[in-house]
Design a protein around this motif. Sequence first.
Motif, short mmCIF file in Angstrom:
data_model
loop_
_atom_site.label_atom_id
_atom_site.label_comp_id
_atom_site.label_asym_id
_atom_site.label_seq_id
_atom_site.Cartn_x
_atom_site.Cartn_y
_atom_site.Cartn_z
N LEU A 45 59.33 -45.77 25.88
CA LEU A 45 59.28 -46.31 24.52
C LEU A 45 60.08 -45.42 23.57
CD1 LEU A 45 58.18 -48.41 22.54
CD2 LEU A 45 56.09 -47.03 22.36
N ILE A 46 59.98 -44.11 23.76
CA ILE A 46 60.77 -43.19 22.95
C ILE A 46 62.26 -43.45 23.15
CG2 ILE A 46 61.45 -40.75 22.73
CD1 ILE A 46 58.49 -40.05 23.33
N ALA A 47 62.67 -43.63 24.41
CA ALA A 47 64.09 -43.90 24.69
C ALA A 47 64.55 -45.20 24.03
CB ALA A 47 64.31 -43.96 26.20
N HIS A 48 63.69 -46.22 24.05
CA HIS A 48 64.04 -47.49 23.39
C HIS A 48 64.24 -47.30 21.89
CE1 HIS A 48 63.03 -49.61 27.11
NE2 HIS A 48 63.53 -50.70 26.56
N ARG A 49 63.35 -46.53 21.27
CA ARG A 49 63.47 -46.30 19.84
C ARG A 49 64.74 -45.53 19.49
NH1 ARG A 49 57.08 -44.81 18.87
NH2 ARG A 49 56.33 -46.96 18.76
N LEU A 50 65.09 -44.57 20.35
CA LEU A 50 66.30 -43.78 20.11
C LEU A 50 67.56 -44.63 20.20
CD1 LEU A 50 65.42 -40.61 22.21
CD2 LEU A 50 65.64 -40.70 19.72
N PHE A 86 75.29 -47.58 36.85
CA PHE A 86 75.02 -47.79 38.26
C PHE A 86 76.30 -47.65 39.08
CE2 PHE A 86 70.83 -50.32 38.82
CZ PHE A 86 70.14 -49.26 38.26
N ALA A 87 77.42 -48.06 38.49
CA ALA A 87 78.69 -48.01 39.21
C ALA A 87 79.36 -46.65 39.12
CB ALA A 87 79.63 -49.08 38.65
N ASN A 88 78.86 -45.78 38.26
CA ASN A 88 79.54 -44.50 38.03
C ASN A 88 78.51 -43.41 37.76
OD1 ASN A 88 81.09 -42.34 37.14
ND2 ASN A 88 82.61 -43.67 36.18
N PRO A 89 78.13 -42.63 38.77
CA PRO A 89 77.11 -41.58 38.57
C PRO A 89 77.48 -40.57 37.50
CG PRO A 89 77.47 -41.98 40.91
CD PRO A 89 78.52 -42.75 40.17
N ALA A 90 78.77 -40.28 37.33
CA ALA A 90 79.18 -39.32 36.29
C ALA A 90 78.86 -39.86 34.90
CB ALA A 90 80.67 -39.03 36.41
N GLU A 91 78.99 -41.16 34.71
CA GLU A 91 78.66 -41.77 33.44
C GLU A 91 77.15 -41.76 33.20
OE1 GLU A 91 81.53 -43.49 31.15
OE2 GLU A 91 81.54 -41.48 32.04
N LYS A 92 76.39 -41.89 34.27
CA LYS A 92 74.93 -41.80 34.16
C LYS A 92 74.54 -40.41 33.65
CE LYS A 92 70.72 -42.45 36.95
NZ LYS A 92 70.17 -41.10 37.09
N SER A 93 75.18 -39.39 34.20
CA SER A 93 74.91 -38.02 33.77
C SER A 93 75.30 -37.81 32.32
CB SER A 93 75.66 -37.02 34.66
OG SER A 93 75.21 -37.10 35.99
N ARG A 94 76.38 -38.44 31.89
CA ARG A 94 76.83 -38.31 30.51
C ARG A 94 75.81 -38.95 29.56
NH1 ARG A 94 82.08 -40.17 27.50
NH2 ARG A 94 82.19 -41.85 29.02
N LEU A 95 75.30 -40.12 29.94
CA LEU A 95 74.29 -40.77 29.11
C LEU A 95 73.01 -39.93 29.06
CD1 LEU A 95 73.36 -43.26 27.49
CD2 LEU A 95 72.61 -44.27 29.66
N GLU A 96 72.61 -39.41 30.20
CA GLU A 96 71.39 -38.59 30.24
C GLU A 96 71.54 -37.32 29.39
OE1 GLU A 96 70.91 -37.99 34.42
OE2 GLU A 96 69.76 -39.85 34.70
N ALA A 97 72.74 -36.77 29.34
CA ALA A 97 72.97 -35.57 28.53
C ALA A 97 72.77 -35.86 27.05
CB ALA A 97 74.38 -35.04 28.78
N ILE A 98 72.97 -37.10 26.65
CA ILE A 98 72.72 -37.50 25.26
C ILE A 98 71.23 -37.76 25.04
CG2 ILE A 98 73.11 -39.33 23.55
CD1 ILE A 98 75.91 -39.70 24.84
N HIS A 100 68.34 -37.22 27.09
CA HIS A 100 67.24 -36.37 27.52
C HIS A 100 66.82 -35.31 26.51
CE1 HIS A 100 67.48 -37.46 32.09
NE2 HIS A 100 67.27 -38.49 31.31
N PRO A 101 67.74 -34.61 25.86
CA PRO A 101 67.28 -33.64 24.84
C PRO A 101 66.54 -34.30 23.69
CG PRO A 101 69.55 -33.19 25.48
CD PRO A 101 69.20 -34.52 26.07
#
Length: 213
Positions: A45-50, A86-98, A100-101
């Motif tokens: 829910l926090i991620a959705h709000r962000l 899903f098609a690009n793990p590096a892009e998944k990591s980039r999104l998570e870097a935004i 997760h903090p």
Amino acid sequence: MTSPSETSVLASRFSIGLTGGIGSGKTTVANLFAARGAALIDTDLIAHRLTQPDGLAIPAIRDAFGPQFLTATGALDRARMRSHVFANPAEKSRLEAILHPLIRSETERQAREARGVYAIFVVPLLVESGSWRQRVSRVLVVDCPESLQVERVMQRSGLSEAEVRAIMAAQASRAQRLAAADDVIVNDGDPGRLENEVDRLHAQYVSLSGKSA
């Protein structure tokens, strides 16, 4: 990485990390615990709000991925982003870097303000994260047959079976979640059984917390 301040906040009270695969019924179970006095902190829910219009993560997502990953209202286009990462793990990591903090910061804030008998952190990717096990007192897994997961998600989202199974394949396996569990609730569609299991565990958690309901 968990900050020292976050670790102290989360470790300062008895808490549950609630997880389960997509379609397992985590939200249903979490709400039953909340009705009995638990404080809920839902990271999804926090991620959705962000990622709603004007959410804190939107400027960084726009800068990193481009405006094509936002809807006409300015929210994250979740379907498009899901296909992209899903098609690009590096892009998944980039999104998570935004994300997760920001999620960690808001989780810590809500943990400080939580007033329930005990706290339940709803974390869909608890097992995958690798860090949550050390941040909560117990791990509760909501479990159900994989065929039922697929059926539920298809009904609520309109995704195809192949799309649902692709999401499931990207998550921890059912066996991995069960191996990480201190407690398990089976949510196979029997409301009476589900209520009884929540009652049983709630009484256990109240006792372990050292408080009265």
